[in-house]
Design an enzyme around this catalytic site. Structure first.
Site, PDB file in Angstrom:
ATOM      1  N   LYS A 182      20.308 -10.937  10.946  1.00 33.40           N
ATOM      2  CA  LYS A 182      21.247 -11.342  12.002  1.00 33.40           C
ATOM      3  C   LYS A 182      22.219 -12.370  11.432  1.00 33.40           C
ATOM      4  O   LYS A 182      21.859 -13.519  11.201  1.00 33.40           O
ATOM      5  CB  LYS A 182      20.534 -11.943  13.210  1.00 33.40           C
ATOM      6  CG  LYS A 182      21.516 -11.970  14.403  1.00 33.40           C
ATOM      7  CD  LYS A 182      21.281 -13.063  15.407  1.00 33.40           C
ATOM      8  CE  LYS A 182      21.820 -14.392  15.016  1.00 33.40           C
ATOM      9  NZ  LYS A 182      23.292 -14.505  15.020  1.00 33.40           N
ATOM     10  N   GLU A 257      16.337 -22.956   4.822  1.00 36.30           N
ATOM     11  CA  GLU A 257      17.282 -23.708   3.991  1.00 36.30           C
ATOM     12  C   GLU A 257      18.254 -24.351   4.971  1.00 36.30           C
ATOM     13  O   GLU A 257      19.003 -23.665   5.667  1.00 36.30           O
ATOM     14  CB  GLU A 257      17.985 -22.769   3.011  1.00 36.30           C
ATOM     15  CG  GLU A 257      16.990 -22.168   2.025  1.00 36.30           C
ATOM     16  CD  GLU A 257      17.573 -21.099   1.104  1.00 36.30           C
ATOM     17  OE1 GLU A 257      18.710 -20.662   1.329  1.00 36.30           O
ATOM     18  OE2 GLU A 257      16.858 -20.701   0.181  1.00 36.30           O
ATOM     19  N   CYS A 290      26.899 -26.719   2.469  1.00 40.94           N
ATOM     20  CA  CYS A 290      25.679 -27.512   2.669  1.00 40.94           C
ATOM     21  C   CYS A 290      25.314 -28.334   1.446  1.00 40.94           C
ATOM     22  O   CYS A 290      24.755 -29.419   1.562  1.00 40.94           O
ATOM     23  CB  CYS A 290      24.519 -26.577   3.001  1.00 40.94           C
ATOM     24  SG  CYS A 290      24.305 -25.285   1.759  1.00 40.94           S
ATOM     25  N   GLU A 387      24.916 -35.059   8.951  1.00 41.02           N
ATOM     26  CA  GLU A 387      25.767 -34.055   8.301  1.00 41.02           C
ATOM     27  C   GLU A 387      27.000 -33.793   9.167  1.00 41.02           C
ATOM     28  O   GLU A 387      26.871 -33.526  10.363  1.00 41.02           O
ATOM     29  CB  GLU A 387      24.971 -32.760   8.122  1.00 41.02           C
ATOM     30  CG  GLU A 387      25.764 -31.682   7.412  1.00 41.02           C
ATOM     31  CD  GLU A 387      25.010 -30.359   7.327  1.00 41.02           C
ATOM     32  OE1 GLU A 387      24.414 -29.933   8.335  1.00 41.02           O
ATOM     33  OE2 GLU A 387      25.032 -29.753   6.239  1.00 41.02           O
TER      34      GLU A 387
END
Ligand code: NAD
Length: 488
Positions: A182, A257, A290, A387
């Site tokens: 997905k 991750e 990331c 982040e």
């Protein structure tokens, strides 16, 4: 296949799912727009529900015994064929992914999409090369066997969707699992194109499926399905927690991750020009990476000189259309994401952090945000600890190695770190103390696909890469045979 196609700037792309070897639509669709021009609707994409999740998992379940029984050689041939088709179609896939998520078309064409092909080839080969570990102990011969684990769900984020999806699907398929992928709802098209190639490569129906749609809808249905035997996720820590709960309920092995807040350490013995050039690279792709080193930590003695060089290197960035060769800075993916990045900077300003440069959107209409560097009022500042996933870096100083390491390790994240130093001893000493899944010294984004990859802390659970991934996607059996057992 008779099916719906949309014309995405000259490339015919299916906006539907790919389940059991054929295209399947949904009653509802969602709009997919281009970050290069938000008024440009690329496609109305099938909006999957629990129904399509069920179809896809059923197809993956039915295809599993046959795919598992094929063995590594025959599976490898499918994967190699798929890799060749990806290489053939790099330009088309790069063009559509550039329109869909705005990464620079040139880097997609030259590096990112071909990495997808490399993922399939590398895992086909690693699976072939696997030799079961054998040894004797306690009066028995021991053998570790790898068995395919079963239907696997892979859920991926919107940044670099093609490469990140193939990174997970390739080892899952090579290990003998069937896959339901997905992709993220903000950049769904390149993974749909991958399914055309899966079809062309002649994969048996149900081995590799894609369902499109929203995470809370079709994504949640997939990860909660008890027939699934592995879940592999890349995305934010918040979603990672939710998917981890589903995995725990069904006792399904799960890797994640997750986000990063990497430190970028510059020591006083570093090549400052190289360090500043590399720091400015953190703005590439609108900072939506990331692994980026977004917390600049610079030795006192070279602080001013480094900042001047960083400013000059950042000024050379050209914001523009990601299709143009001279553009170096792409827009953000979505108006909601732009608002999120803007919110971080506005709150930083209000809380007394100093905006050294940038701090606002480009003058033009659109989703571009200027390269921004912020000196926080404290290490607890939100822009240091959370982040942002935009072209926003923080800048702090340190006096010695201990302080540098303490600052580097002062967030909950631990995905990556970057160190600039000319000393091998320091590289190894500091590299061993920094808490991160990957530490780059005097380089960035260099990857050996056989190395373990993942995060520490809220940056991830488990490791993928090389045999680490093949072990994760396999059920391991230890066979112990009493010594002296004879042929009979
Ligand atoms: P996200 O967590 O919002 O979404 C990721 C995926 O999860 C999407 O496909 C989404 O539809 C799906 N999802 C959302 N809710 C779900 C649910 N309840 N059940 C099942 N699926 C669900 O992340 P994003 O905004 O797409 O991506 C950005 C994040 O990804 C950042 O944190 C970034 O650092 C991280 N990221 C990490 C890596 C890595 O290798 N560690 C790589 C790329 C991106």
């Amino acid at each position: 296949m008779s099916e719906l196609r949309v014309d995405v700037d000259g490339v015919a792309v299916s906006p539907e799912h790919f389940i059991d070897g054929r295209r399947v639509g949904s009653a509802d669709t969602f709009e997919d727009r281009s970050p290069l021009d938000w008024s440009w609707k690329l496609a109305d994409v099938a909006r999957g529900t629990a129904h399509e999740a069920d179809l896809a998992v059923s197809a993956a379940g039915a295809a599993f015994p046959g795919w598992a029984a094929l063995g590594v050689e025959a599976r490898g041939e499918y994967l190699d064929r798929l890799a060749d088709l990806i290489d053939r179609d790099i330009e088309r896939i790069a063009h559509v992914e550039c329109l869909d998520m705005a990464m620079l078309e040139e880097s997609l064409r030259l590096r990112v999409i071909s990495r997808g092909a490399r993922n399939f080839r590398a895992y086909a080969q690693l699976a072939r090369e696997y030799r079961a570990r054998r040894w004797s102990s306690n009066g028995t011969d021991n053998v570790v066997l790898r068995h395919p684990a079963g239907p696997t769900v892979v859920i991926t984020p919107w940044n670099a969707p093609f490469m990140l999806s193939t990174w997970k699907c390739a080892p899952a398929l090579a290990a003998g699992n069937t896959v339901v992928l997905k992709p993220a709802e903000w950049s769904p098209l390149s993974c749909s194109m991958l399914m055309d190639l899966v079809d062309e490569a002649g994969f048996p129906p149900g081995v590799f499926n894609v369902v499109q749609g929203f995470g809370e809808e079709v994504g949640a249905a997939l990860v909660n399905d008890p027939r699934i035997r592995r879940i592999s996720f890349t995305g934010s820590p918040e979603t990672g927690r939710i998917i981890g709960e589903a995995a725990a309920r069904n006792l399904v092995p799960f890797t994640a991750e997750l986000g990063g807040k990497g430190p970028f350490l510059v020591f006083d013995d570093a090549d400052l020009d190289a360090a500043a050039q590399k720091a400015a690279v953190m703005f590439d792709d609108g900072g939506q990476v990331c692994l980026a080193g977004t917390r600049l930590l610079v030795h006192d003695g070279v602080f001013d000189e480094f900042v001047a060089k960083l400013r000059a290197a950042s000024d050379r960035h050209v914001m523009g259309d990601s299709r143009a060769a001279d553009t170096t800075l792409s827009p953000l993916i979505h108006p909601e994401h732009l608002a999120r990045v803007r919110g971080f900077v506005e709150r930083a300003r209000e809380s007394g952090d100093v905006i050294l440069f940038g701090g606002h959107e480009a003058d033009d209409e659109g989703l571009w945000y200027r390269p921004t560097v912020i000196e926080p009022h404290s290490n607890d500042a939100e822009v240091v600890q959370r982040e942002i996933f935009g072209p926003v870096l923080t800048l702090q100083r340190f006096g010695d190695e201990d302080e540098a390491v303490a600052l580097a390790n002062s967030t909950q994240y631990g995905l990556s770190a970057i160190i600039y130093t000319s000393s091998q001893e320091r590289a190894e000493r500091v590299g061993a103390r920094v808490r991160a899944g990957t530490v780059w010294v005097n380089c960035f984004l260099v990857r050996d696909l056989t190395a373990p990859f993942g995060g520490i802390g809220i940056s991830g659970v488990g490791r993928e890469g090389g045999d680490y991934a093949l072990d994760f996607y396999s059920d391991l059996t230890t066979l112990q045979i009493k010594e002296g057992t004879t042929h009979g």
